[in-house]
Design an enzyme around this catalytic site. Structure first.
Site, mmCIF file in Angstrom:
data_model
loop_
_atom_site.group_PDB
_atom_site.id
_atom_site.type_symbol
_atom_site.label_atom_id
_atom_site.label_comp_id
_atom_site.label_asym_id
_atom_site.label_seq_id
_atom_site.Cartn_x
_atom_site.Cartn_y
_atom_site.Cartn_z
ATOM 1 C CE LYS A 61 20.282 34.525 65.617
ATOM 2 N NZ LYS A 61 21.749 34.883 65.368
ATOM 3 C CD GLN A 86 23.995 37.971 66.164
ATOM 4 O OE1 GLN A 86 23.204 36.962 66.440
ATOM 5 N NE2 GLN A 86 23.736 38.168 64.847
ATOM 6 C CG ASP A 116 25.605 30.480 64.006
ATOM 7 O OD1 ASP A 116 24.728 30.067 63.507
ATOM 8 O OD2 ASP A 116 26.230 31.471 64.319
#
Ligand code: NAP
Length: 290
Positions: A50, A94, A117
């Site tokens: 990422k 994460q 997200d």
């Protein structure tokens, strides 16, 4: 006849180039903070990927690596500081997190305006109300794959296998918003094979290697395989038995090279969307947001 392969790598490369172009034209650098707690090897690889992709697109990416014994309070304090930081447009925690931290507490601590997200209650609520803002990256990637493959969604019978907050539920909401007739299957579904055979759009996100067999697939169906499974001897498999599905389906995404590359590409696009919204600029080319 062999199914048309829907090329996620090519589409992700095109989306990344477009995001980089829009960032270069914007006159600012969006800021993205990715928090990793602990050193889970798979998560470390994802976070590095990422970070690399974000920098390549012109995003000021920052990976925040915290020790595995970080307390929930310490993580929430870190998130609060990022919420208040004007240089940060996107925050991603994460998953999975170590057991002492409740994932919900971490996700709910993120400012919804920076929740790239798309998992915070505000963004989930907007999605299910049919007014999405920041959309979870994997389902957003699936919708872009369907659009790029010219799949007609309105009125189609769509089956989503899996009901996780990360993939199945948000994807079902997006398909519904796009006017599909949506069925959600899960581990208690009776006769999954029959549900699959009825589907014109079949999305497999069950986390079960090669669960969907060739004789479960209709000849006109478009198959999107979200699953990722590492084989002990190397290589990847999806949730669909690809070799069996290929001669049957109308179109299919491969694993690797299908949904996977789109997830990171959509994260970068979400970071730009969040940055533009925070600066009160419309995110052009983003139908359905608002
Ligand atoms: P998850 O949280 O484990 O959810 C799996 C879902 O599938 C659950 O709703 C479960 O039902 C259902 N399920 C499990 N076995 C089933 C069966 N035999 N028949 C029907 N339904 C079944 O997984 P996830 O996070 O959604 O991820 C799903 C897959 O996508 C995994 O392979 C993951 O690695 C992959 N993934 C890929 C990407 C990408 O970028 N390509 C991103 C995220 C995830 P219940 O709710 O009843 O338990």
């Amino acid at each position: 006849m062999s199914a048309r392969i829907i090329d996620g790598r090519a589409l992700a490369a095109a989306l990344n180039a477009e995001t980089a172009r829009r960032i270069a034209a914007s006159g600012f650098r969006p800021g993205l903070a990715v928090i990793l707690v602990g050193d889970d090897p798979a998560s470390t690889v994802y976070v590095r990927g990422k970070d690399r992709a974000a920098r390549a697109a012109g995003i000021a990416a920052e990976s925040i690596l915290l020790p595995a014994d970080t307390s929930e309070a310490a993580l929430l304090a870190r998130i609060a500081a990022l919420n208040a930081d004007p240089m940060i447009d996107g925050i991603l925690v994460q998953l999975p997190l170590p057991p002492q931290i409740r994932p919900r507490a971490a996700i709910e601590a993120i400012d919804p305006a920076k929740d790239v997200d798309g998992l915070s209650p505000v963004n989930v609520g907007r999605l299910f109300a049919g007014r999405p803002f920041l959309i979870p990256c994997t389902p957003l990637g699936v919708m872009k794959l369907l659009a790029a493959a010219d799949v007609s969604i309105s009125g189609a019978r769509a089956l989503v296998i899996g009901r996780s907050s990360l993939v199945g539920r948000p994807l079902a909401a997006l398909l519904l918003t796009a006017d599909a007739t949506v069925t959600i299957a899960h581990s208690r579904t009776r006769d999954l094979a029959a549900e699959c055979r009825r589907a014109e759009i079949l999305v497999a996100a069950a986390g079960q290697p090669e669960l969907v067999r060739g004789d479960w697939i209709g000849s006109e169906s478009v198959v999107i395989d979200v699953g990722i499974h590492r084989l002990p001897g190397g290589g990847l498999r999806g949730d669909v038995a690809f070799a069996e599905a290929l001669p049957v389906a109308a179109a299919i995404t491969p694993v690797p090279g299908g949904v996977g590359p789109m997830t990171i590409a959509c994260l970068l696009e979400n970071t730009l969307t969040a940055a533009l919204a925070r600066r009160d600029q419309p995110a052009r080319g983003q139908p359905g947001r608002g």
